[in-house]
Scaffold this active site. Structure first.
Site, short mmCIF file in Angstrom:
data_model
loop_
_atom_site.label_atom_id
_atom_site.label_comp_id
_atom_site.label_asym_id
_atom_site.label_seq_id
_atom_site.Cartn_x
_atom_site.Cartn_y
_atom_site.Cartn_z
N ASP A 7 10.41 44.41 15.49
CA ASP A 7 9.60 45.62 15.38
C ASP A 7 8.49 45.58 16.43
OD1 ASP A 7 8.39 47.99 14.18
OD2 ASP A 7 6.91 46.60 13.34
N ASP A 9 5.00 47.94 16.61
CA ASP A 9 3.64 48.06 16.09
C ASP A 9 3.44 47.19 14.86
OD1 ASP A 9 2.17 50.33 17.64
OD2 ASP A 9 4.19 51.11 17.29
N THR A 41 11.98 50.06 16.84
CA THR A 41 10.69 50.69 16.59
C THR A 41 10.83 52.14 16.14
OG1 THR A 41 8.59 51.32 17.66
CG2 THR A 41 10.56 51.28 19.04
N GLY A 42 9.78 52.65 15.55
CA GLY A 42 9.72 54.07 15.26
C GLY A 42 9.33 54.89 16.47
N SER A 236 6.55 46.64 8.21
CA SER A 236 6.39 47.88 7.46
C SER A 236 7.69 48.30 6.78
CB SER A 236 5.91 49.00 8.40
OG SER A 236 4.61 48.72 8.89
N ASN A 238 9.63 50.76 7.12
CA ASN A 238 10.71 51.24 7.97
C ASN A 238 11.51 50.10 8.60
OD1 ASN A 238 8.53 50.61 9.73
ND2 ASN A 238 9.37 51.93 11.31
#
Length: 284
Positions: A7, A9, A41-42, A236, A238
């Site tokens: 991931d 962030d 990542t988002g 997180s 996600n």
């Protein structure tokens, strides 16, 4: 270990949204040993490339919470956009409820012209209601959100829908928890969408067949790597889909409780080079 998904962030990036030299060296070491490293990542892929621009890193990128996959050279490998009717329903509702939102296309992060004003108004309400409260963390969250690359402001959500561009991810952001909960309830039972959260103040929507876990499985199949030989690290909710799909998983020391509970072990925090620590353990 043949593939490691990381991931961005709260994981690879420290609190200042930078990648430490220790983390860079760990990724380079893994790749030198033949391990495929994937950033999951988002964020949009083009934003990730900007983050990487001063590091010399080139990796596969799972972007938009699994809705896109790009090669290390930046070529689109796979994508799962949101259906137009679903995007129209989402954006109309968010607009009516005065949400700040971002929509990821192939080249831009599309957001309404008045969007940032909405968040500053929310901050002013918090200041007025709690004059003595320390809101520095909220202000930091705002700066981080606005620090992405590729923003294009539009007059109306209808401009986004009429652009004809594929839309991969819709992020809604608010400092008001009641407002976020209302949004979550609105979309949690929507059969054609994936609903996740990547931070305390947002929720994100993608196509039901888009997630970090599904994207990791696609890449593992592409390289003929069994999922048992993959690993994932995040902080997180996600990230849960890829952590559950991977053969091994690590939570950052700063991870949310639900992520820690789902992981095989807990690494150091993102300010303590937790990614490098996890990679070192996996390589051994």
């Amino acid at each position: 270990m043949k593939m490691i998904a990381i991931d961005l962030d709260g994981t690879l990036l420290n609190r200042d949204s930078r990648i430490s030299e220790e983390n860079v060296q760990a990724i380079q070491q893994a790749r030198a040993k033949g391990v495929e490293v994937v950033v999951a990542t988002g964020r949009a892929e083009f934003d990730v490339r900007e983050v990487f621009s001063k590091t010399g890193l080139k990796t596969w990128v799972i972007g938009a919470n699994g809705a896109t996959i790009h090669t290390p050279e930046g070529e689109l490998f796979d994508s799962v956009p949101i259906a137009h009717d679903d995007a129209a329903h989402i954006l109309k509702w968010l607009d009516q409820k005065n949400f700040y939102y971002e929509v990821f296309s192939d080249t831009s992060i599309l957001t309404p012209e008045n969007g940032r004003d909405l968040l500053y108004i929310e901050l002013d309400r918090i200041r007025s209601a709690n004059p003595e409260a320390d809101i520095s963390d909220l202000e930091h969250s705002l700066l981080k959100q606005f620090g992405q690359t590729g923003f294009v402001q539009v007059e109306s959500y209808e401009d986004i829908l009429q652009s004809g561009s594929p839309l991969y991810n819709v992020l809604a952001f608010s400092f008001e928890q009641d407002k976020l909960q209302q949004g979550w309830k609105q979309f949690e039972n929507y059969e054609d969408l994936t609903l996740v959260s990547s931070a305390l103040h947002n929720f994100e929507l993608e196509h039901k067949h888009a997630s970090k876990g599904l994207a990791l499985e696609k890449l593992a199949a592409h390289f003929s790597i069994p999922m048992s030989a993959t690993a994932a690290i995040g902080d997180s909710p996600n990230d849960l889909s890829m952590m559950k799909a991977a053969g091994q998983s690590a939570a950052m020391g700063n991870a949310r409780d639900v992520v820690i509970e789902a992981s095989d072990f807990v690494s150091k925090t993102n300010d303590e080079h937790g990614v490098a620590h996890a990679i070192d353990l996996w390589l051994k």
